[in-house]
Enzyme design. Structure first.
Site, PDB file in Angstrom:
ATOM      1  NE  ARG A 151      -7.339  -3.208 -19.394  1.00  0.00           N
ATOM      2  CZ  ARG A 151      -8.300  -3.732 -19.815  1.00  0.00           C
ATOM      3  NH1 ARG A 151      -8.367  -5.201 -20.298  1.00  0.00           N
ATOM      4  NH2 ARG A 151      -9.846  -3.431 -19.630  1.00  0.00           N
ATOM      5  CG  ASP A 154      -9.617   9.896 -23.428  1.00  0.00           C
ATOM      6  OD1 ASP A 154      -8.485   9.293 -23.656  1.00  0.00           O
ATOM      7  OD2 ASP A 154     -10.661   9.440 -22.990  1.00  0.00           O
ATOM      8  CB  THR A 158      -5.850   3.277 -21.401  1.00  0.00           C
ATOM      9  OG1 THR A 158      -5.764   3.300 -22.715  1.00  0.00           O
ATOM     10  CG2 THR A 158      -7.330   3.480 -20.971  1.00  0.00           C
ATOM     11  CD  GLU A 187      -3.554   4.176   1.133  1.00  0.00           C
ATOM     12  OE1 GLU A 187      -2.400   3.666   1.498  1.00  0.00           O
ATOM     13  OE2 GLU A 187      -4.601   3.485   1.350  1.00  0.00           O
ATOM     14  CE  LYS A 240      -8.352   1.688 -24.807  1.00  0.00           C
ATOM     15  NZ  LYS A 240      -8.631   2.555 -23.596  1.00  0.00           N
ATOM     16  CE1 TYR A 285      -4.308   0.371  -0.313  1.00  0.00           C
ATOM     17  CE2 TYR A 285      -4.195  -1.780   1.054  1.00  0.00           C
ATOM     18  CZ  TYR A 285      -4.929  -1.134   0.207  1.00  0.00           C
ATOM     19  OH  TYR A 285      -6.439  -1.289  -0.071  1.00  0.00           O
TER      20      TYR A 285
HETATM   21  N1  DSN Z   1     -13.097   0.026 -24.148  1.00  0.00           N
HETATM   22  C1  DSN Z   1     -12.658   0.843 -24.719  1.00  0.00           C
HETATM   23  C2  DSN Z   1     -12.653   0.824 -26.236  1.00  0.00           C
HETATM   24  O1  DSN Z   1     -12.838  -0.284 -26.413  1.00  0.00           O
HETATM   25  O2  DSN Z   1     -12.470   1.666 -26.915  1.00  0.00           O
HETATM   26  C3  DSN Z   1     -12.682   2.341 -24.119  1.00  0.00           C
HETATM   27  O3  DSN Z   1     -12.757   2.246 -23.096  1.00  0.00           O
END
Ligand code: DSN
Length: 414
Positions: A236, A201, A227, A57, A230, A55
């Site tokens: 993740r 974003d 994120t 914080e 991707k 942890y």
């Molecule tokens: N689930 C993601 C996507 O497939 O674009 C976005 O959050």
């Protein structure tokens, strides 16, 4: 990877079997979900490391519990690498994922009920860009811009008109299903004119930005969220980057306002992903993602399919099945039976509902990680066309699946 899971096997064979089955699935099918990828083995090992036990914080040097010598080191390393990779002034690597990162930005930049302006979900935006079923549409006065009906590209005249009308606290740009480059400078001009902050974003395109094949939102955006999993190909997770003057507000929004302890195993894995993305090979990878999407677009057009905007400039394509007179859902289901995994998706100005939309969204990040190139993209599109022509023909779908499976054996997964 499952070679390493001997403890899982010994303790819980049921979970072990499920993980092995998922590993085999990821190996044997063509994965075209535009938000997915294959993280490296190093990223996965760090995700499963001892940092999961800790942890922490607070922030480096300002924690609430003892024992932070190495959590501080790993978080500083991760944020320094994020700053170097994207060329930004401040980075916060603690958000659990993309939606919590966006929630923190709302918390930092606006009060409940304030006006905000984002891209509508049906135009390719994200739920957290103000759509009514998400916190962002429920607790803020969310307005939406969309696309020009003719070009199916962002309607900047509408963005400007709405910005002048609603005077948003911030304009959020970036998308989950938009196959063209985002003009961050045009958004910044509009935001500046109305005194709004610009939030970009870049969750879908972060790897393309890092690899230099999509324009960067820096320095024109005030805040950038993403994120890490991707096109960026990390674990993740979420990341917020911003100008120095917003650093305190962003950090306070993430902790203590919205989150407790950060997931330091995820932070360690993100540090590795940023390191990987700084290597020359990542630039080649990012360029190949875009080249593969372009090759797919050409092949789809040759086969007579209609693509939203007529093509792509990034990692994704939206196939409009309206001319075929079928919905995206049955096609996505048949494709899955044939070993090609993607998702049905709304297209701009869709006349069908969100549960039975007219399109299919396709992304090339994962297949490119496996080393597939233009020739394989052509094969995938011809399997797609054969599947559309044989939706209920189980034997035909089995034949395609066998061919897909055979091709997949030639391309390693990390
Ligand atoms: N689930 C993601 C996507 O497939 O674009 C976005 O959050």
């Amino acid at each position: 990877m499952t070679d390493n899971l001997q403890a899982v096997k010994a303790v819980d064979s049921e979970v072990y079997d499920i993980i092995c089955a998922e590993e085999a699935r990821q190996h044997d099918v063509v994965r075209l979900i535009a938000s997915e990828n294959y993280a490296s083995r190093a990223v996965m090992e760090a995700t499963g490391s001892v940092f999961t036990n800790k942890y922490s914080e607070g922030y480096p040097g300002r924690r609430y519990y003892q024992g932070q010598e190495f959590t501080d080191r790993i978080e500083v390393l991760a944020t320094d690498r994020a700053k170097a990779l994207f060329g930004c002034e401040h980075a916060n690597i603690q958000p659990y994922s993309g939606s919590p990162a966006n929630l923190a930005v709302y918390y930092a930049l606006a009060e409940l009920g304030d006006p905000v302006l984002g891209m509508g979900l049906p135009s390719g935006g994200h739920l957290t860009h103000g759509w009514k079923v998400s916190f962002s549409g429920r607790f803020y006065d969310a307005h939406h811009y969309g696309l020009d009906r003719e070009s199916e590209r962002i309607d900047f005249a509408q963005v400007q008109r709405l910005a002048r009308e609603v005077k948003p606290r911030f304009i959020i740009c970036g998308a989950s299903a938009y196959p063209r480059l985002i003009d961050f400078e045009r958004f910044a001009e509009i935001a500046q004119e109305v005194g709004a902050k610009l939030v970009a974003d870049i969750a879908h395109i972060a790897g393309l930005v890092a690899g230099g094949v999509h324009p960067s939102p820096f320095p024109v955006a005030d805040v950038v969220t993403t994120t890490t999993h991707k096109t960026l190909r990390g674990p993740r997770g979420g990341l917020i980057m911003c100008k120095k003057e917003l650093a305190k507000d962003i950090d306070r929004a993430v902790f203590p306002a919205l989150q407790g302890g950060p997931h330091m195993n995820q932070v360690a894995a993100a540090a590795i992903a940023f390191h990987e993305a700084m290597q020359p090979a990542f630039k080649t990878y990012a360029a190949q993602i875009v080249a593969n999407a372009g090759a797919m677009a050409d092949a789809f057009l040759e086969q007579g399919f209609r693509l939203v905007t007529g093509g792509t400039e990034n990692h994704l394509l939206l196939v409009d099945l309206t001319p075929q007179g079928i919905g995206g859902k049955p096609v996505a289901q048949a494709l899955e039976r044939a070993g090609i995994v993607c998702n049905s998706n709304s297209i701009p100005f869709d006349t069908r509902g969100p549960f039975d939309p007219s399109g299919i969204r396709i992304g090339t990040a994962a297949v490119t990680t496996r080393g597939m190139k233009e020739a394989e993209m052509g094969r995938i599109v011809s399997w797609f066309a054969r599947t559309v022509a044989a939706l209920d023909d189980e034997a035909a779908l089995d034949t395609i699946r066998a061919e897909v499976n055979e091709m997949c054996q030639d391309f390693l997964v990390p």
